[in-house]
Design a protein around this motif. Structure first.
Motif, mmCIF file in Angstrom:
data_model
loop_
_atom_site.group_PDB
_atom_site.id
_atom_site.type_symbol
_atom_site.label_atom_id
_atom_site.label_comp_id
_atom_site.label_asym_id
_atom_site.label_seq_id
_atom_site.Cartn_x
_atom_site.Cartn_y
_atom_site.Cartn_z
ATOM 1 N N THR A 1 0.798 -1.228 0.000
ATOM 2 C CA THR A 1 0.000 0.000 0.000
ATOM 3 C C THR A 1 0.831 1.279 0.000
ATOM 4 O OG1 THR A 1 -0.199 -0.067 2.410
ATOM 5 C CG2 THR A 1 -1.971 -1.108 1.119
ATOM 6 N N THR A 2 2.137 1.187 0.192
ATOM 7 C CA THR A 2 2.982 2.382 0.159
ATOM 8 C C THR A 2 3.166 2.823 -1.289
ATOM 9 O OG1 THR A 2 4.158 1.702 2.148
ATOM 10 C CG2 THR A 2 5.254 3.313 0.750
ATOM 11 N N PRO A 3 2.938 4.105 -1.599
ATOM 12 C CA PRO A 3 3.123 4.586 -2.967
ATOM 13 C C PRO A 3 4.572 4.406 -3.436
ATOM 14 C CG PRO A 3 1.994 6.226 -1.641
ATOM 15 C CD PRO A 3 2.439 5.147 -0.707
ATOM 16 N N GLU A 4 4.745 4.143 -4.716
ATOM 17 C CA GLU A 4 6.061 3.893 -5.307
ATOM 18 C C GLU A 4 7.034 5.041 -5.044
ATOM 19 O OE1 GLU A 4 8.972 1.882 -7.328
ATOM 20 O OE2 GLU A 4 6.936 1.093 -7.296
ATOM 21 N N GLU A 5 6.562 6.274 -5.120
ATOM 22 C CA GLU A 5 7.462 7.428 -4.950
ATOM 23 C C GLU A 5 7.942 7.616 -3.510
ATOM 24 O OE1 GLU A 5 3.214 8.948 -4.788
ATOM 25 O OE2 GLU A 5 4.331 7.768 -6.244
ATOM 26 N N ASP A 6 7.298 6.945 -2.554
ATOM 27 C CA ASP A 6 7.717 7.054 -1.158
ATOM 28 C C ASP A 6 8.665 5.941 -0.730
ATOM 29 O OD1 ASP A 6 6.218 9.321 -0.886
ATOM 30 O OD2 ASP A 6 4.530 8.339 0.112
ATOM 31 N N MET A 7 8.926 4.973 -1.595
ATOM 32 C CA MET A 7 9.824 3.867 -1.274
ATOM 33 C C MET A 7 11.257 4.357 -1.093
ATOM 34 S SD MET A 7 8.310 0.889 -1.335
ATOM 35 C CE MET A 7 6.673 0.343 -1.671
ATOM 36 N N ARG A 8 11.975 3.738 -0.165
ATOM 37 C CA ARG A 8 13.384 4.077 0.039
ATOM 38 C C ARG A 8 14.262 2.912 -0.394
ATOM 39 N NH1 ARG A 8 14.962 5.698 5.754
ATOM 40 N NH2 ARG A 8 13.937 3.758 6.251
ATOM 41 N N GLY B 1 1.188 12.265 -0.110
ATOM 42 C CA GLY B 1 2.632 12.422 0.064
ATOM 43 C C GLY B 1 2.962 13.008 1.407
ATOM 44 N N ALA B 2 4.223 13.059 1.697
ATOM 45 C CA ALA B 2 4.678 13.630 2.946
ATOM 46 C C ALA B 2 4.865 15.120 2.777
ATOM 47 C CB ALA B 2 6.000 12.999 3.352
ATOM 48 N N VAL B 3 4.669 15.880 3.837
ATOM 49 C CA VAL B 3 4.887 17.311 3.796
ATOM 50 C C VAL B 3 6.364 17.548 3.590
ATOM 51 C CG1 VAL B 3 4.714 19.460 5.081
ATOM 52 C CG2 VAL B 3 2.926 17.750 5.280
ATOM 53 N N GLY B 4 6.706 18.107 2.441
ATOM 54 C CA GLY B 4 8.097 18.341 2.117
ATOM 55 C C GLY B 4 8.820 17.106 1.638
ATOM 56 N N GLY B 5 8.145 15.980 1.525
ATOM 57 C CA GLY B 5 8.777 14.738 1.106
ATOM 58 C C GLY B 5 8.580 14.476 -0.377
ATOM 59 N N PRO B 6 8.933 13.275 -0.825
ATOM 60 C CA PRO B 6 8.893 12.960 -2.244
ATOM 61 C C PRO B 6 7.513 13.080 -2.876
ATOM 62 C CG PRO B 6 9.948 11.200 -0.988
ATOM 63 C CD PRO B 6 9.432 12.200 -0.019
ATOM 64 N N GLY B 7 6.442 12.760 -2.150
ATOM 65 C CA GLY B 7 5.101 12.815 -2.725
ATOM 66 C C GLY B 7 4.372 14.111 -2.468
ATOM 67 N N ALA B 8 5.031 15.103 -1.897
ATOM 68 C CA ALA B 8 4.359 16.338 -1.499
ATOM 69 C C ALA B 8 3.830 17.116 -2.685
ATOM 70 C CB ALA B 8 5.294 17.216 -0.676
ATOM 71 N N ALA B 9 4.597 17.212 -3.759
ATOM 72 C CA ALA B 9 4.164 17.985 -4.918
ATOM 73 C C ALA B 9 2.930 17.355 -5.550
ATOM 74 C CB ALA B 9 5.298 18.080 -5.936
ATOM 75 N N GLN B 10 2.928 16.029 -5.666
ATOM 76 C CA GLN B 10 1.782 15.344 -6.243
ATOM 77 C C GLN B 10 0.554 15.509 -5.349
ATOM 78 O OE1 GLN B 10 2.189 11.122 -6.494
ATOM 79 N NE2 GLN B 10 0.344 10.855 -7.707
ATOM 80 N N ALA B 11 0.726 15.364 -4.067
ATOM 81 C CA ALA B 11 -0.399 15.506 -3.138
ATOM 82 C C ALA B 11 -0.947 16.926 -3.166
ATOM 83 C CB ALA B 11 0.034 15.145 -1.723
ATOM 84 N N GLU B 12 -0.062 17.899 -3.251
ATOM 85 C CA GLU B 12 -0.511 19.286 -3.291
ATOM 86 C C GLU B 12 -1.290 19.562 -4.562
ATOM 87 O OE1 GLU B 12 1.278 23.750 -2.656
ATOM 88 O OE2 GLU B 12 2.463 22.016 -2.131
ATOM 89 N N ALA B 13 -0.843 19.007 -5.674
ATOM 90 C CA ALA B 13 -1.547 19.194 -6.938
ATOM 91 C C ALA B 13 -2.924 18.534 -6.886
ATOM 92 C CB ALA B 13 -0.733 18.615 -8.086
ATOM 93 N N GLN B 14 -3.016 17.346 -6.287
ATOM 94 C CA GLN B 14 -4.291 16.642 -6.205
ATOM 95 C C GLN B 14 -5.255 17.335 -5.255
ATOM 96 O OE1 GLN B 14 -3.258 12.687 -5.080
ATOM 97 N NE2 GLN B 14 -2.726 12.064 -7.161
#
Length: 117
Positions: free
Chosen positions: A23-30, A68-81
């Motif tokens: 369930t973790t989004p691909e862009e948040d994987m480390r 996404g995380a605030v300031g993290g890898p998914g933040a831009a996508q989450a903000e756009a959505q």
């Protein structure tokens, strides 16, 4: 009996980590792609699950909108959505105000209750 309880606990731990990887989004994987993490957790069982928690799981706190995380890898996508609002409350540290916190609303409510309106 104790071995059954330990076995069930390890199974529950493994299932939790497996669902967490899926369930973790691909862009948040480390460190590795999602496909590799799924294989590691499936084939290495509890050792793979522990590895996922220590080195693969995202560390960032998720935003109010849950993407996404605030300031993290998914933040831009989450903000756009979310229409440009993602994480705005958590960054400012305040929450939205309800009508019972609004002084104008409370004074208009008092006027209506007294019949002045």
């Amino acid at each position: 009996m104790p071995s059954v309880i330990i076995g069930l606990a390890l199974l529950a731990f493994w299932l939790y980590c497996l669902f967490d990887v899926i369930t973790t989004p691909e862009e948040d994987m480390r460190n590795l792609p999602k496909f590799m993490w799924v294989l590691i957790v499936i084939f290495l069982a509890d050792l793979g699950a522990l590895t996922w928690l220590l080195v693969g799981r995202p560390r960032a706190v998720h935003s109010v909108y849950g993407h996404g995380a605030v300031g993290g890898p998914g933040a831009a996508q989450a903000e756009a959505q979310a229409g440009g609002r993602a994480g705005a409350w958590s960054r400012r540290g305040d929450a939205p105000r309800g009508p019972d916190d609004d002084p104008d609303f409370l004074s208009s409510l008092e006027r209506r209750l007294r019949g002045d309106d």
